[in-house]
Write a protein that holds these residues in place. Structure first.
Motif, PDB file in Angstrom:
ATOM      1  N   THR A   1      10.530 -14.929  -2.809  1.00  0.00           N
ATOM      2  CA  THR A   1      11.287 -15.748  -1.862  1.00  0.00           C
ATOM      3  C   THR A   1      11.497 -14.979  -0.555  1.00  0.00           C
ATOM      4  O   THR A   1      11.398 -13.743  -0.519  1.00  0.00           O
ATOM      5  N   GLY A   2      11.830 -15.720   0.487  1.00  0.00           N
ATOM      6  CA  GLY A   2      12.075 -15.096   1.777  1.00  0.00           C
ATOM      7  C   GLY A   2      13.257 -14.155   1.773  1.00  0.00           C
ATOM      8  O   GLY A   2      13.214 -13.069   2.364  1.00  0.00           O
ATOM      9  N   ASP A   3      14.335 -14.565   1.113  1.00  0.00           N
ATOM     10  CA  ASP A   3      15.530 -13.702   1.070  1.00  0.00           C
ATOM     11  C   ASP A   3      15.230 -12.388   0.353  1.00  0.00           C
ATOM     12  O   ASP A   3      15.665 -11.320   0.790  1.00  0.00           O
ATOM     13  N   GLU A   4      14.491 -12.473  -0.760  1.00  0.00           N
ATOM     14  CA  GLU A   4      14.108 -11.252  -1.473  1.00  0.00           C
ATOM     15  C   GLU A   4      13.232 -10.369  -0.596  1.00  0.00           C
ATOM     16  O   GLU A   4      13.365  -9.136  -0.608  1.00  0.00           O
ATOM     17  N   LEU A   5      12.347 -11.000   0.166  1.00  0.00           N
ATOM     18  CA  LEU A   5      11.450 -10.256   1.042  1.00  0.00           C
ATOM     19  C   LEU A   5      12.238  -9.441   2.056  1.00  0.00           C
ATOM     20  O   LEU A   5      11.979  -8.252   2.249  1.00  0.00           O
ATOM     21  N   VAL A   6      13.203 -10.070   2.716  1.00  0.00           N
ATOM     22  CA  VAL A   6      14.005  -9.363   3.721  1.00  0.00           C
ATOM     23  C   VAL A   6      14.742  -8.195   3.087  1.00  0.00           C
ATOM     24  O   VAL A   6      14.715  -7.062   3.591  1.00  0.00           O
ATOM     25  N   SER A   7      15.392  -8.450   1.959  1.00  0.00           N
ATOM     26  CA  SER A   7      16.182  -7.424   1.300  1.00  0.00           C
ATOM     27  C   SER A   7      15.334  -6.238   0.846  1.00  0.00           C
ATOM     28  O   SER A   7      15.656  -5.077   1.128  1.00  0.00           O
TER      29      SER A   7
ATOM     30  N   ALA B   1       4.693 -10.213  -0.908  1.00  0.00           N
ATOM     31  CA  ALA B   1       5.590 -11.368  -1.005  1.00  0.00           C
ATOM     32  C   ALA B   1       4.760 -12.646  -1.125  1.00  0.00           C
ATOM     33  O   ALA B   1       4.016 -12.995  -0.204  1.00  0.00           O
ATOM     34  N   ASP B   2       4.886 -13.298  -2.269  1.00  0.00           N
ATOM     35  CA  ASP B   2       4.204 -14.580  -2.495  1.00  0.00           C
ATOM     36  C   ASP B   2       4.867 -15.232  -3.706  1.00  0.00           C
ATOM     37  O   ASP B   2       5.191 -14.534  -4.671  1.00  0.00           O
ATOM     38  N   ASP B   3       5.069 -16.543  -3.651  1.00  0.00           N
ATOM     39  CA  ASP B   3       5.734 -17.190  -4.777  1.00  0.00           C
ATOM     40  C   ASP B   3       4.813 -17.350  -5.984  1.00  0.00           C
ATOM     41  O   ASP B   3       5.265 -17.659  -7.080  1.00  0.00           O
TER      42      ASP B   3
END
Length: 214
Positions: A33-39, A6-8
């Motif tokens: 993004t953070g939301d993508e990371l969680v999902s 996870a990195d932009d």
């Protein structure tokens, strides 16, 4: 291991993917993004998630927040956080769950491939890793009523190496002593920090939390 990145920065994600692939690991996904990371993390359940701390939209601590959310659902999620700068509060929050499978490295450490792969293996294997520069800052703060002040110089050395994620065997090699001697130092450290045996508490992590001042 199966690794999620996870990195932009697409460039950094691709670079890490190549490094990990060369090391024999499988990159199962990359998000920005953070939301993508969680999902993706909760969906894929990778053997290791490597995440930048600063992500969009504010580029402050969205990556860290996402990892905290992941651990609220998956308490043992193996996570290695990368940061451009040392922020001790990040390390404290990262470790506050009291469990292993956690790491916090400066991004510059990635260029030292041996150290980077060592951290990847340790965190993926359930251990804990803090960047040596983070540990050096922690040991040099000189806080009032610092519980670590009760430790002998050798016990402080052992705690520093413990915080960097070294096993008892690795600590013994570094200090040129037996593993039995390291275990005795560990027990004295735990006793002086008031950390008693408890199946629900990872004492090595708790000792480092004490070092962090949590």
């Amino acid at each position: 291991m199966r690794v999620l990145i996870a990195d932009d920065s697409v460039l950094l994600r691709e670079g890490l993917a190549l490094i990990l692939a060369d090391g024999g690991h499988e990159v199962v996904g990359g998000v920005g993004t953070g939301d993508e990371l969680v999902s993706r993390c909760l969906s894929l359940r990778p053997d290791l998630t490597i995440s930048d701390i600063r992500m969009p939209p504010s580029h402050t601590d969205e990556g860290l927040r996402a990892c905290v959310r992941i651990r609220e659902t998956w308490a043992q999620a193996p996570i290695l956080l990368l940061s451009q700068y040392i922020v001790l509060s990040y390390a404290t929050e990262l470790l506050s769950s009291g469990s292993g499978s956690i790491g916090y490295l400066l991004k510059d450490r990635v260029s030292d491939l041996d150290s980077f792969f060592d951290a990847v293996e340790r965190v993926g294997g359930g251990g804990m890793v803090l960047d040596p520069e983070v540990v050096a800052q922690l040991m040099g703060r000189g806080r009032r009523d610092d519980p670590v002040a009760a430790l002998t110089p050798r016990e402080r050395e052992v705690l520093e190496l413990m915080a960097e994620g070294h096993t008892n065997a690795a600590i013994a090699r570094r200090l040129v002593v037996s593993e039995g001697a390291v275990e005795k130092h560990n027990q004295r450290i735990f006793a002086k920090l008031g950390l008693h045996a408890n199946g629900d508490v990872h004492r090595r992590v708790s000792a480092v939390l004490t070092l962090l001042g949590a």
